[in-house]
Design a protein around this motif. Sequence first.
Motif, PDB file in Angstrom:
ATOM      1  N   UNK A 242       1.005  -1.125   0.066  1.00 46.46           N
ATOM      2  CA  UNK A 242       0.011  -0.217  -0.137  1.00 46.46           C
ATOM      3  C   UNK A 242       0.806   1.188  -0.098  1.00 46.46           C
ATOM      4  N   UNK A 243       0.546   2.043  -0.991  1.00 46.56           N
ATOM      5  CA  UNK A 243       1.471   3.503  -1.062  1.00 46.56           C
ATOM      6  C   UNK A 243       0.818   4.508  -1.382  1.00 46.56           C
ATOM      7  N   UNK A 244       1.029   5.682  -0.748  1.00 50.09           N
ATOM      8  CA  UNK A 244       0.627   6.998  -1.008  1.00 50.09           C
ATOM      9  C   UNK A 244       1.760   7.990  -1.295  1.00 50.09           C
ATOM     10  N   UNK A 317      -6.936  -0.288   2.618  1.00 47.53           N
ATOM     11  CA  UNK A 317      -7.114  -1.448   3.458  1.00 47.53           C
ATOM     12  C   UNK A 317      -8.269  -2.222   3.344  1.00 47.53           C
ATOM     13  N   UNK A 318      -9.274  -1.912   2.757  1.00 44.66           N
ATOM     14  CA  UNK A 318     -10.508  -2.668   2.451  1.00 44.66           C
ATOM     15  C   UNK A 318     -10.205  -3.733   1.409  1.00 44.66           C
ATOM     16  N   UNK A 319      -9.427  -3.234   0.408  1.00 45.13           N
ATOM     17  CA  UNK A 319      -9.218  -4.109  -0.588  1.00 45.13           C
ATOM     18  C   UNK A 319      -8.026  -5.120  -0.051  1.00 45.13           C
ATOM     19  N   UNK A 324      -6.031 -10.480   1.540  1.00 47.64           N
ATOM     20  CA  UNK A 324      -5.606 -11.244   2.749  1.00 47.64           C
ATOM     21  C   UNK A 324      -4.257 -11.770   2.167  1.00 47.64           C
ATOM     22  N   UNK A 325      -3.072 -10.708   2.180  1.00 49.27           N
ATOM     23  CA  UNK A 325      -1.975 -11.106   2.091  1.00 49.27           C
ATOM     24  C   UNK A 325      -0.980 -11.822   2.796  1.00 49.27           C
ATOM     25  N   UNK A 342      -6.202  -3.452   9.976  1.00 46.32           N
ATOM     26  CA  UNK A 342      -5.720  -4.647   9.181  1.00 46.32           C
ATOM     27  C   UNK A 342      -6.402  -5.836   9.939  1.00 46.32           C
ATOM     28  N   UNK A 343      -7.091  -6.559   9.049  1.00 47.55           N
ATOM     29  CA  UNK A 343      -7.889  -7.581   9.628  1.00 47.55           C
ATOM     30  C   UNK A 343      -7.170  -9.014   9.048  1.00 47.55           C
TER      31      UNK A 343
END
Length: 427
Positions: A242-244, A317-319, A324-325, A342-343
């Motif tokens: 995940x990158x911003x 985070x939804x994606x 589920x990586x 993070x789930x």
Amino acid sequence: MLKKHSFLELTDSEIDRLVTRNSDDTNAIQDTVLHIIDQVRNQGDSALIELTRKFDKVNLNALFLDKDEIADLATTITRDQQRALEIAFQNIHKFHSAQLRKERTVETMPGVKCWREVRPIEKVGLYIPGGSAVLPSTLLMLGIPARIAGCREIIVCSPPQKSGKINGFVAYCLQLLKIERVYLVGGAQAVAAMAYGTDTIPRVDKIFGPGNQFVTKAKSIIQSISNVSIDMPAGPSEVLVIADDSAQPSFVAADLLAQAEHGPDSQAVLVATSDDIIQKVNEELKKQLEILPRAEITRMAIANSYAVLVNDLKEALQFSNRYAPEHLILETDEWQSLTNLILNAGSVFLGHLTPESAGDYASGTNHTLPTSGYARSYSGVSVDSFVKKITFQHINKQGLEQLGFTVETLAELEGLHAHKNAVSIRK
């Protein structure tokens, strides 16, 4: 390079298809693995020698190396390489040692005491992948918690190299772990051998270790048709980054490539908050790919990968939770505000200076992790994976007086009168 998808434009069914990986829709892998398992179960060592010749192109005179051969191979690596393995050993051991804790006794009511005690799984099998990359780090990740847990017998299987032996790095790790024999068997046949036993390879109670789709399928099948358990489905490697706008595109590309080089069926996913990030990361991927020794393999994995454009980090985070990586990297200044969202993830790497490769080798955490979405329900390997927790209870006279009526009543309402009598007769 990475094909782009827009999160908001994807339907639920499209997301489901996107996050599905390593599926076996035609059952081709399953059919092959079932045949291998049957062959090993019926023919034992001779099947292992034949399958090694077929898949590894190696003719074996013996299915194992003993202590002296391991010691000779361990001397072939440099002192700097030995020291690197020793530091990794120490960090992994330190992190996992903290996981073995004694639980307190609980008095649920006066005179009724309950507690749990830890016991090691007696015989465990460790599968150490070979093929295009030999992974001594996996031996440390599995062998160290097995030693800490106190497993009585540790069986190690790893495919032979073209020389018919293992490399010096694996040999040195075997010495660090005080393991005096390694079996030269790979693939689904190694899983079958450890599950059923052969004249040479002992049967185990639980099988550990990552591998390709055939190894993963073999573990799943073995668990369903025998009384041997497995750690988890741990197949081809994967990472989601995940990158911003605070991310360094060169860092992101390096992290994606680090997983992609494992094999052509690996997957590297970028979830970014702008088109600009995706474009810059793709540019970096092209640049960095050119100088990688495993460029051909890595390029195939990148072709199997993609990028997802999201509006913000919460959407990212939804994606990620849907995907589920196995490995999740948060390349953002704002990672501290995101961890509670993070789930589903095997292992998480936070901030710009925490590459996934640190966890692969030497930070201390375990790199044997659930893949293919199994992080929704499985944890990575830990000391807990190598132990059983047995419950104990003790009731004295006061406890029986306190608890007896409740047990008698519940037994009677279930119609189990012998259960009731086991209490009544003691009063």
